[in-house]
Design a protein around this motif. Structure first.
Motif, short mmCIF file in Angstrom:
data_model
loop_
_atom_site.label_atom_id
_atom_site.label_comp_id
_atom_site.label_asym_id
_atom_site.label_seq_id
_atom_site.Cartn_x
_atom_site.Cartn_y
_atom_site.Cartn_z
N LEU A 157 0.86 -1.20 0.00
CA LEU A 157 0.00 0.00 0.00
C LEU A 157 0.89 1.24 0.00
O LEU A 157 0.86 2.07 0.91
CB LEU A 157 -0.94 -0.02 1.21
N SER A 158 1.66 1.38 -1.05
CA SER A 158 2.67 2.45 -1.10
C SER A 158 2.03 3.84 -1.01
O SER A 158 2.65 4.77 -0.50
CB SER A 158 3.51 2.33 -2.36
N ASN A 159 0.81 3.99 -1.48
CA ASN A 159 0.16 5.31 -1.44
C ASN A 159 -0.16 5.75 -0.03
O ASN A 159 -0.23 6.95 0.26
CB ASN A 159 -1.13 5.30 -2.27
N LEU A 160 -0.37 4.79 0.89
CA LEU A 160 -0.67 5.11 2.28
C LEU A 160 0.58 5.11 3.15
O LEU A 160 0.65 5.83 4.14
CB LEU A 160 -1.67 4.09 2.85
N GLU A 161 1.55 4.31 2.76
CA GLU A 161 2.76 4.19 3.57
C GLU A 161 3.71 5.37 3.35
O GLU A 161 4.38 5.81 4.28
CB GLU A 161 3.45 2.86 3.26
N GLN A 162 3.74 5.88 2.13
CA GLN A 162 4.55 7.06 1.80
C GLN A 162 3.73 7.99 0.91
O GLN A 162 4.01 8.18 -0.27
CB GLN A 162 5.85 6.64 1.09
N PRO A 163 2.67 8.59 1.47
CA PRO A 163 1.73 9.35 0.64
C PRO A 163 2.34 10.54 -0.07
O PRO A 163 1.99 10.83 -1.22
CB PRO A 163 0.63 9.77 1.62
N GLU A 164 3.25 11.25 0.58
CA GLU A 164 3.84 12.43 -0.06
C GLU A 164 4.65 12.04 -1.29
O GLU A 164 4.58 12.70 -2.34
CB GLU A 164 4.71 13.20 0.93
N VAL A 165 5.43 10.97 -1.16
CA VAL A 165 6.23 10.51 -2.31
C VAL A 165 5.30 10.05 -3.43
O VAL A 165 5.51 10.40 -4.61
CB VAL A 165 7.18 9.36 -1.88
N PHE A 166 4.28 9.29 -3.09
CA PHE A 166 3.32 8.80 -4.08
C PHE A 166 2.66 9.98 -4.78
O PHE A 166 2.55 10.01 -6.01
CB PHE A 166 2.29 7.90 -3.40
N ASN A 167 2.22 10.96 -3.99
CA ASN A 167 1.54 12.12 -4.58
C ASN A 167 2.45 12.88 -5.53
O ASN A 167 2.02 13.32 -6.60
CB ASN A 167 1.07 13.07 -3.47
N ASP A 168 3.71 13.04 -5.14
CA ASP A 168 4.65 13.76 -6.00
C ASP A 168 4.84 13.04 -7.33
O ASP A 168 4.92 13.67 -8.40
CB ASP A 168 6.00 13.93 -5.30
N LEU A 169 4.92 11.71 -7.29
CA LEU A 169 5.08 10.93 -8.51
C LEU A 169 3.88 11.10 -9.43
O LEU A 169 4.03 11.34 -10.64
CB LEU A 169 5.28 9.45 -8.17
N VAL A 170 2.68 10.99 -8.87
CA VAL A 170 1.47 11.12 -9.67
C VAL A 170 1.34 12.55 -10.19
O VAL A 170 1.02 12.77 -11.36
CB VAL A 170 0.23 10.71 -8.87
N ARG A 171 1.60 13.53 -9.33
CA ARG A 171 1.47 14.93 -9.73
C ARG A 171 2.40 15.25 -10.91
O ARG A 171 1.96 15.85 -11.91
CB ARG A 171 1.79 15.83 -8.55
N THR A 172 3.65 14.83 -10.81
CA THR A 172 4.60 15.10 -11.89
C THR A 172 4.17 14.43 -13.18
O THR A 172 4.21 15.02 -14.26
CB THR A 172 6.00 14.62 -11.48
N PHE A 173 3.73 13.16 -13.08
CA PHE A 173 3.29 12.40 -14.25
C PHE A 173 2.10 13.09 -14.93
O PHE A 173 2.08 13.27 -16.15
CB PHE A 173 2.92 10.98 -13.81
N VAL A 174 1.12 13.52 -14.14
CA VAL A 174 -0.09 14.12 -14.71
C VAL A 174 0.19 15.52 -15.23
O VAL A 174 -0.37 15.93 -16.25
CB VAL A 174 -1.24 14.10 -13.68
N GLU A 175 1.04 16.27 -14.54
CA GLU A 175 1.41 17.59 -15.06
C GLU A 175 2.07 17.48 -16.43
O GLU A 175 1.80 18.30 -17.33
CB GLU A 175 2.35 18.29 -14.07
N GLU A 176 2.92 16.49 -16.62
CA GLU A 176 3.55 16.28 -17.92
C GLU A 176 2.51 15.89 -18.98
O GLU A 176 2.57 16.33 -20.12
CB GLU A 176 4.64 15.22 -17.81
N LEU A 177 1.55 15.07 -18.58
CA LEU A 177 0.46 14.69 -19.49
C LEU A 177 -0.32 15.93 -19.93
O LEU A 177 -0.62 16.11 -21.11
CB LEU A 177 -0.50 13.74 -18.78
N ARG A 178 -0.64 16.76 -18.94
CA ARG A 178 -1.42 17.96 -19.23
C ARG A 178 -0.65 18.91 -20.13
O ARG A 178 -1.21 19.48 -21.07
CB ARG A 178 -1.80 18.63 -17.91
N ALA A 179 0.64 19.07 -19.83
CA ALA A 179 1.46 19.96 -20.64
C ALA A 179 1.56 19.47 -22.09
O ALA A 179 1.53 20.26 -23.03
CB ALA A 179 2.86 20.09 -20.03
N ALA A 180 1.65 18.14 -22.25
CA ALA A 180 1.75 17.57 -23.60
C ALA A 180 0.46 17.79 -24.38
O ALA A 180 0.48 17.86 -25.62
CB ALA A 180 2.07 16.08 -23.51
N GLY A 181 -0.66 17.91 -23.66
CA GLY A 181 -1.94 18.10 -24.34
C GLY A 181 -2.27 19.53 -24.64
O GLY A 181 -3.22 19.82 -25.38
N ASP A 182 -1.53 20.47 -24.03
CA ASP A 182 -1.82 21.90 -24.23
C ASP A 182 -1.32 22.39 -25.60
O ASP A 182 -0.37 21.86 -26.14
CB ASP A 182 -1.15 22.73 -23.13
#
Length: 267
Positions: free
Chosen positions: A242-267
């Motif tokens: 349960l990596s999202n609960l055990e290290q939530p800040e790290v998990f969030n940063d990974l998802v945030r960076t991934f999705v920001e790049e997705l969004r930027a590629a679509g702009d």
């Protein structure tokens, strides 16, 4: 919030605006496991977390369902919310459902985050383990399932250093309907092998695994990361299944960076 699909009532949360992220939870938990993610990421994105059938506030019918039917539920939610494309974030069983969704409804995917999951079908030993756990759930209830599952879900660091997290997971499992537990186990045992399917995935994909995950270990993550064209792999230290609960800040940063790049590629 709730919606109905094929006579089953399913619960979900919907927060924020922008690019939609749909979170699919692990067995045998519910959408509350994503609270650290939806709370943080809804400031930048639209976050949607659903209770899969048999979990949380969703209906828990006892029947022989497949993970493809769970994927149909995800599609029904996207249609209910008029979302043409979304990023699926699936952990463990949620990852299995994400792969099933990608087989049936790939055009609806903006991106994929596959966390602490695997593409391979169950081994004969794995199927036997699911059968035995189903018998335990049926005969002894969800408390007995919690006793068995905690060491599979949490890494050594969390088990030793995060008693509140251990108690929270135990409480969630104890409140999961036995029918939901049994149906999940049958559906997961019967899921097809997805290794060959990996190379057909066309959407950007992030594979995440906890360094202490012994349930779906790093070797399983490598299979997905090397099989999916262009996928990237991230390993989270001091985290188990349960990596999202055990290290939530790290998990969030990974998802945030991934999705920001997705969004930027679509702009």
């Amino acid at each position: 919030m709730f919606f109905d699909t094929k006579g089953i009532r399913l619960a979900y949360d919907d927060q924020g605006t922008g690019l939609p992220l749909v979170f699919l939870h692990a067995f045998p938990l519910n959408r509350s496991m994503w609270t650290p993610q939806t709370t943080a990421l809804s400031r930048q994105f639209r976050t949607i977390a659903m209770d899969l059938r048999g979990h949380g506030e969703s209906d828990a019918p006892l029947w022989n369902f497949s993970l493809e039917q769970y994927a149909d539920d995800v599609l029904a939610l996207l249609d209910h919310l008029a979302i043409p494309q979304a990023v699926l974030v699936g952990l463990s069983m949620g990852g299995y459902i994400s792969l099933a969704f990608s087989r049936k409804y790939g055009s609806r995917l903006k991106g994929l985050v596959l966390a602490d999951t695997r593409a391979q079908a169950d081994s004969p030993e794995g199927r036997t383990g699911r059968f035995n756990l189903a018998q335990t759930a049926y005969g002894k209830g969800a408390d007995a399932v919690a006793d068995i599952m905690l060491s599979k879900l949490l890494g050594a660091t969390s088990l030793q250093q995060k008693p509140e997290l251990v108690d929270s997971i135990r409480h969630t499992i104890r409140n999961t309907p036995v029918s939901g537990i049994v149906v999940d186990l049958m559906a997961m045992a019967d899921r097809p092998d997805s290794v060959a399917h990996l190379r057909t995935l066309a959407c950007p994909t992030l594979v995440v695994v906890g360094q202490e995950d012994h349930t779906t270990p790093l070797a399983d993550a490598h299979v997905m990361a090397t099989g999916i064209p262009g996928a990237r792999l991230a390993v989270i230290p001091a985290a188990g299944h349960l990596s999202n609960l055990e290290q939530p800040e790290v998990f969030n940063d990974l998802v945030r960076t991934f999705v920001e790049e997705l969004r930027a590629a679509g702009d």
